[in-house]
Design an enzyme around this catalytic site. Sequence first.
Site, PDB file in Angstrom:
ATOM      1  N   CYS A  81      -1.617   2.200  -0.667  1.00  0.00           N
ATOM      2  CA  CYS A  81      -0.487   1.245  -0.523  1.00  0.00           C
ATOM      3  C   CYS A  81      -0.202   0.950   0.758  1.00  0.00           C
ATOM      4  O   CYS A  81       0.470   0.171   1.206  1.00  0.00           O
ATOM      5  CB  CYS A  81       0.581   1.654  -1.362  1.00  0.00           C
ATOM      6  SG  CYS A  81       0.555   1.927  -3.132  1.00  0.00           S
ATOM      7  N   GLU A 124       7.622  -2.195 -10.128  1.00  0.00           N
ATOM      8  CA  GLU A 124       6.486  -2.771  -9.400  1.00  0.00           C
ATOM      9  C   GLU A 124       5.272  -2.980 -10.070  1.00  0.00           C
ATOM     10  O   GLU A 124       4.274  -3.626  -9.743  1.00  0.00           O
ATOM     11  CB  GLU A 124       6.401  -1.782  -8.252  1.00  0.00           C
ATOM     12  CG  GLU A 124       5.457  -1.916  -7.203  1.00  0.00           C
ATOM     13  CD  GLU A 124       5.254  -0.995  -6.161  1.00  0.00           C
ATOM     14  OE1 GLU A 124       6.015  -1.167  -4.907  1.00  0.00           O
ATOM     15  OE2 GLU A 124       4.804   0.016  -6.228  1.00  0.00           O
ATOM     16  N   HIS A 164       6.497 -15.193  -3.580  1.00  0.00           N
ATOM     17  CA  HIS A 164       5.294 -15.633  -2.808  1.00  0.00           C
ATOM     18  C   HIS A 164       5.549 -15.292  -1.349  1.00  0.00           C
ATOM     19  O   HIS A 164       5.022 -16.146  -0.402  1.00  0.00           O
ATOM     20  CB  HIS A 164       4.667 -17.143  -3.030  1.00  0.00           C
ATOM     21  CG  HIS A 164       4.037 -17.152  -4.332  1.00  0.00           C
ATOM     22  ND1 HIS A 164       4.905 -17.330  -5.484  1.00  0.00           N
ATOM     23  CD2 HIS A 164       2.886 -17.116  -4.838  1.00  0.00           C
ATOM     24  CE1 HIS A 164       3.899 -17.329  -6.779  1.00  0.00           C
ATOM     25  NE2 HIS A 164       2.873 -17.421  -6.068  1.00  0.00           N
TER      26      HIS A 164
END
EC number: 4.-.-.-
Length: 134
Positions: A33, A122, A77
């Site tokens: 990550c 998530e 986005h």
Amino acid sequence: MLTITREFRFDAAHRLFLNGLTDRENRDIFGQCSKLHGHTYRLRVTVSGRVHPNGMILDFTDLKQIVDEKIIARYDHAFLNEWDEYRDQPTTVENMCLHIFKVLFPCFEALGAVLTRVQICETPDAWATVTPDV
């Protein structure tokens, strides 16, 4: 307690890192990550309050409008690491929950409802939840 919940989705990119650490140190803490990656987040917003004569705590349309305007329009986005709220802290789902709760709480309070929970997923099997007692 009676609550209503609406779910939203947004796509965003981020990488987890702590300022001042090397790439190697961040990789040791955050693993894969620490690299740039994206998620399709699911955001659930729950409010409570008294049921008005129209039979609703809050019109779902109003809830949607607030979350779309305050959160989705900004986060969808986007590259989350660019936002001021994450400049000094990692863009973890926990920090995202805390920030979104802080942004939304006064919006619902102004309408006579109480924000009782913000949950961000998530992945389908990993999420964070914040409630007012934090």
